[in-house]
Design an enzyme around this catalytic site. Structure first.
Site, PDB file in Angstrom:
ATOM      1  N   GLU A  62     -42.739  61.024  70.700  1.00 23.22           N
ATOM      2  CA  GLU A  62     -41.315  61.314  70.878  1.00 23.22           C
ATOM      3  C   GLU A  62     -41.067  61.882  72.278  1.00 23.22           C
ATOM      4  O   GLU A  62     -40.151  62.669  72.506  1.00 23.22           O
ATOM      5  CB  GLU A  62     -40.847  62.271  69.776  1.00 23.22           C
ATOM      6  CG  GLU A  62     -41.030  61.666  68.383  1.00 23.22           C
ATOM      7  CD  GLU A  62     -40.714  62.618  67.236  1.00 23.22           C
ATOM      8  OE1 GLU A  62     -40.171  63.709  67.484  1.00 23.22           O
ATOM      9  OE2 GLU A  62     -41.039  62.268  66.084  1.00 23.22           O
ATOM     10  N   HIS A 205     -36.262  66.013  68.408  1.00 16.85           N
ATOM     11  CA  HIS A 205     -37.182  64.988  67.918  1.00 16.85           C
ATOM     12  C   HIS A 205     -36.475  63.642  68.027  1.00 16.85           C
ATOM     13  O   HIS A 205     -35.319  63.553  68.436  1.00 16.85           O
ATOM     14  CB  HIS A 205     -37.570  65.272  66.462  1.00 16.85           C
ATOM     15  CG  HIS A 205     -38.470  66.456  66.306  1.00 16.85           C
ATOM     16  ND1 HIS A 205     -39.809  66.346  66.019  1.00 16.85           N
ATOM     17  CD2 HIS A 205     -38.223  67.787  66.375  1.00 16.85           C
ATOM     18  CE1 HIS A 205     -40.359  67.544  65.940  1.00 16.85           C
ATOM     19  NE2 HIS A 205     -39.405  68.447  66.147  1.00 16.85           N
ATOM     20  N   GLU A 264     -32.596  64.961  65.484  1.00 21.76           N
ATOM     21  CA  GLU A 264     -33.287  63.669  65.581  1.00 21.76           C
ATOM     22  C   GLU A 264     -32.443  62.757  66.476  1.00 21.76           C
ATOM     23  O   GLU A 264     -31.455  62.158  66.037  1.00 21.76           O
ATOM     24  CB  GLU A 264     -33.473  63.058  64.191  1.00 21.76           C
ATOM     25  CG  GLU A 264     -34.351  63.898  63.271  1.00 21.76           C
ATOM     26  CD  GLU A 264     -35.839  63.770  63.585  1.00 21.76           C
ATOM     27  OE1 GLU A 264     -36.192  62.965  64.462  1.00 21.76           O
ATOM     28  OE2 GLU A 264     -36.638  64.475  62.936  1.00 21.76           O
TER      29      GLU A 264
END
Length: 294
Positions: A62, A205, A264
């Protein structure tokens, strides 16, 4: 500052040098070292009494989150020092009220492995190939160089996460380690967090365009409302998450009873390509700006 294909540890070091050299507003610190001895860098932007923390690249594949967070630190610093707006917002007063602490790459060894793979001269070469099922493609590797998932390393129902994961040894992902904070990167993050005592944290993330804001009812009463604010400015969806423990955000919420968020960023399959960078940053910049007001 950002190469076309990837953003790695050397890019981070150069970006840190440029930022700290260009703006008195920015200071750089070493908060620990990785397994392989790479300094873990923290950047301090601003000097206000409210302390906000953002981090990126807990997970190796990531790594685009490191580039996103460094871009935000650069844009915030430039806007503060020039008086120009960022995202249509003036930030001078905000930066006088808030200190932003950024750890742009929690897992530099893992990032390097995910991007470059291993070689016969790598000190962990034999083990890494074994842990990766014999494959020389490490692009999906999430763990640190010892095969430990750094976001399963924190003392927040760690034993339960171990049972849930069911992985007994080093692995490309999801192995929580031999005990909480066994890995130097996770320990450095815990000690750094304890030393500052942040008012709120955001862990970047990928992927899913979601915001996780809760942890086992330890979160403060206004946490969902704060997540909605972050969602309104970004288009990301606040999600009440269950069935997950031992993450940095989980530990922060449980330990401090303060707002913590896992964001995210982006959408697709990890590792998200740098060709997605501009689109993701457009969504993420207003969210990170709003997080400075939490």
């Amino acid at each position: 500052m950002y190469s076309v294909q990837s953003y790695g540890y050397l890019d981070l070091i150069e970006g840190t040098r440029q930022l700290a050299g260009s703006y008195p507003f920015v200071s750089a610190y070493v908060i620990g070292k990785s397994v392989m001895g790479k300094p873990l860098i923290a950047l301090r932007c601003g000097s206000g009494p409210r302390q906000i923390h953002m981090n990126a690249s807990f997970h190796a594949n990531e790594w685009i989150t490191s580039a996103l967070l460094m871009r935000f630190a650069a844009d915030l610093s430039a806007a503060y020092c020039s008086g120009e707006p960022i995202g249509g917002q003036q930030v001078e007063q905000l930066c006088r009220e808030t200190t932003l602490w950024v750890v742009p790459m929690v897992n530099p060894d893992g990032v390097e492995l995910a991007q470059r793979g291993t070689s016969p001269s790598h000190p962990w070469n034999r083990q890494l190939l074994e842990w990766n099922g014999g494959s020389e493609d490490f692009s999906c590797w999430k763990a640190n160089i010892r095969g430990v998932d750094l976001n399963d390393q924190f003392p927040a129902f760690w034993e339960e996460e171990c049972r849930r994961r069911g992985i007994s040894g080093p692995s490309p992902r999801d192995y929580p380690g031999i005990h909480p904070l066994s890995e130097p990167e996770a320990l450095a993050m815990a000690q750094f967090t304890e030393s500052i005592g942040f008012d709120a944290v955001v862990a970047l993330h990928t992927q899913g365009r979601e915001i996780y804001w809760n942890y086992r009812n330890y979160e403060p009463a206004d946490a969902e409302q704060l997540a909605r604010r972050l969602g309104q400015v970004s288009g990301y969806k606040p999600v009440k998450l269950t069935g997950s423990d031992a993450g940095y955000k989980d530990w922060f919420i449980q330990h401090f009873r303060r707002p913590g968020f896992t964001v995210e960023a982006g959408y697709g399959e990890n590792p998200l390509p740098m060709s997605n960078f501009d689109q993701i940053y457009v969504e993420l910049q207003p969210l990170l700006l709003e997080a400075l007001r939490l």
